[in-house]
Design a protein around this motif. Structure first.
Motif, PDB file in Angstrom:
ATOM      1  N   GLY A   1     -46.435  37.021  25.537  1.00 19.16           N
ATOM      2  CA  GLY A   1     -47.477  37.598  24.690  1.00 19.16           C
ATOM      3  C   GLY A   1     -48.883  37.427  25.239  1.00 19.16           C
TER       4      GLY A   1
ATOM      5  N   GLU B   1     -41.056  30.073  20.853  1.00 15.35           N
ATOM      6  CA  GLU B   1     -41.805  29.984  19.589  1.00 15.35           C
ATOM      7  C   GLU B   1     -41.076  29.083  18.599  1.00 15.35           C
ATOM      8  OE1 GLU B   1     -42.211  34.199  19.049  1.00 15.35           O
ATOM      9  OE2 GLU B   1     -43.548  34.259  20.783  1.00 15.35           O
TER      10      GLU B   1
ATOM     11  N   GLY C   1     -38.201  37.130  30.722  1.00 14.52           N
ATOM     12  CA  GLY C   1     -39.034  37.518  29.576  1.00 14.52           C
ATOM     13  C   GLY C   1     -40.446  36.979  29.728  1.00 14.52           C
TER      14      GLY C   1
ATOM     15  N   SER D   1     -44.217  39.273  28.842  1.00 19.72           N
ATOM     16  CA  SER D   1     -45.087  40.426  29.088  1.00 19.72           C
ATOM     17  C   SER D   1     -44.440  41.497  29.978  1.00 19.72           C
ATOM     18  CB  SER D   1     -46.427  39.959  29.675  1.00 19.72           C
ATOM     19  OG  SER D   1     -47.079  39.080  28.771  1.00 19.72           O
TER      20      SER D   1
HETATM   21  C1  PEP Z   1     -40.556  37.296  23.813  1.00 17.86           C
HETATM   22  O1  PEP Z   1     -40.887  37.303  22.656  1.00 17.86           O
HETATM   23  O2  PEP Z   1     -39.454  36.831  24.115  1.00 17.86           O
HETATM   24  C2  PEP Z   1     -41.480  37.851  24.817  1.00 17.86           C
HETATM   25  C3  PEP Z   1     -41.140  37.786  26.079  1.00 17.86           C
HETATM   26  O3  PEP Z   1     -42.647  38.409  24.367  1.00 17.86           O
HETATM   27  P1  PEP Z   1     -43.657  39.371  25.194  1.00 17.86           P
HETATM   28  O4  PEP Z   1     -42.804  40.416  25.887  1.00 17.86           O
HETATM   29  O5  PEP Z   1     -44.554  39.961  24.156  1.00 17.86           O
HETATM   30  O6  PEP Z   1     -44.369  38.516  26.186  1.00 17.86           O
END
Ligand code: PEP
Length: 253
Positions: free
Chosen positions: A175, A99, A213, A215
């Motif tokens: 996400g 992000e 990382g 979800s």
């Molecule tokens: C993150 O913000 O690093 C992430 C993996 O988000 P999510 O688990 O919501 O996909």
């Protein structure tokens, strides 16, 4: 066999006011009071760090920031220095989250500068790398990750990187509810470790923790953690609720 200690990390992003963060951290500390065999960290927004630090002190939960600026101090309105994070109680700092790369012009070069500043201040950087959906579809996943890793870690020695943590976060899985399969995660983690091995040697490559990382939820964490090169998870959405996050931490039960 390796002796990499698992790390489950929660990225709260731009969620939770100070009272909300204190409340969530307090509940989490209670839920994890018997946890000893795993490292846990949470990354609240900057504004809540100092207060959350008081709540997690003495527990198994460590504190992380979501970013830092590399300068020690100065006229940099709106930025936060490494020493400020240390004084607020941080042990870790997330660097180069997708992000930040997508919305705030983070580049591999700025990632490199931030990692250096983290090490110089005894913070553990959690360096995020990951490919977009388009890059995966055009079969560029490995070349994109190779570049992110090499540029982000340029000019470091294997000695510098002993405490580094890497998070592989495919952008298409963050996400979105779309998780990489455990096989997809393992394939990339193995590749990342091989890049580390070529640049920094086998001992370092084997000791660095690589988190997945994208979800991560209570129902997919065990399968991911069963993979030999997956050493933990960076959790976004599912880290906001203490019950859900504690189920992820207790993935072995
Ligand atoms: C993150 O913000 O690093 C992430 C993996 O988000 P999510 O688990 O919501 O996909």
């Amino acid at each position: 066999m390796t002796n990499r200690r698992p790390l489950i990390a929660g990225n709260w992003k731009m969620f939770k006011t100070c009272p909300e963060a204190v409340e969530t951290a307090g509940q989490l500390v209670k839920l994890l009071s018997m946890t000893t065999d795993i490292d846990v960290m949470i990354a609240p927004p900057f504004t809540a760090l100092a207060q959350v630090s008081d709540v997690v002190r003495g527990s198994c939960v460590s504190l992380s920031a979501q970013n830092l600026f590399w300068e020690a101090q100065g006229a940099f309105t709106g930025e936060i220095s490494p020493a400020m994070l240390v004084s607020a109680g941080c042990k870790y700092v997330i660097i180069g989250h997708s992000e930040r790369r997508q919305y705030f012009n983070e580049t591999d070069e700025t990632v490199n500068r931030r990692i250096k500043a983290a090490f110089d201040n005894d913070l553990i950087p959690v360096m995020c790398v990951g490919e977009s959906e388009k890059e995966r579809e055009s079969k560029n996943t490995f070349s994109v990750l190779d570049k992110q890793l090499k540029m982000g870690l340029e000019d470091f020695s294997s000695d510098d990187l002993k405490r580094l943590v890497i998070a592989y976060e495919p952008v298409w899985a963050i996400g979105t509810g779309k998780t990489a399969t455990s096989e997809q995660a393992q394939e990339v983690h193995k590749f990342l470790r091989s890049v580390l091995e070529k640049s920094f040697g086998n001992i370092l490559a084997k000791s660095i923790r690589i988190l997945y990382g994208g979800s991560v939820k209570p129902n997919n964490i065990a399968e991911l953690m069963a993979m030999p090169d997956v050493d933990g998870a960076l959790v976004g959405g599912a880290s906001l609720d203490p019950e859900t996050f504690s189920k992820i931490v207790h993935f072995r039960e």
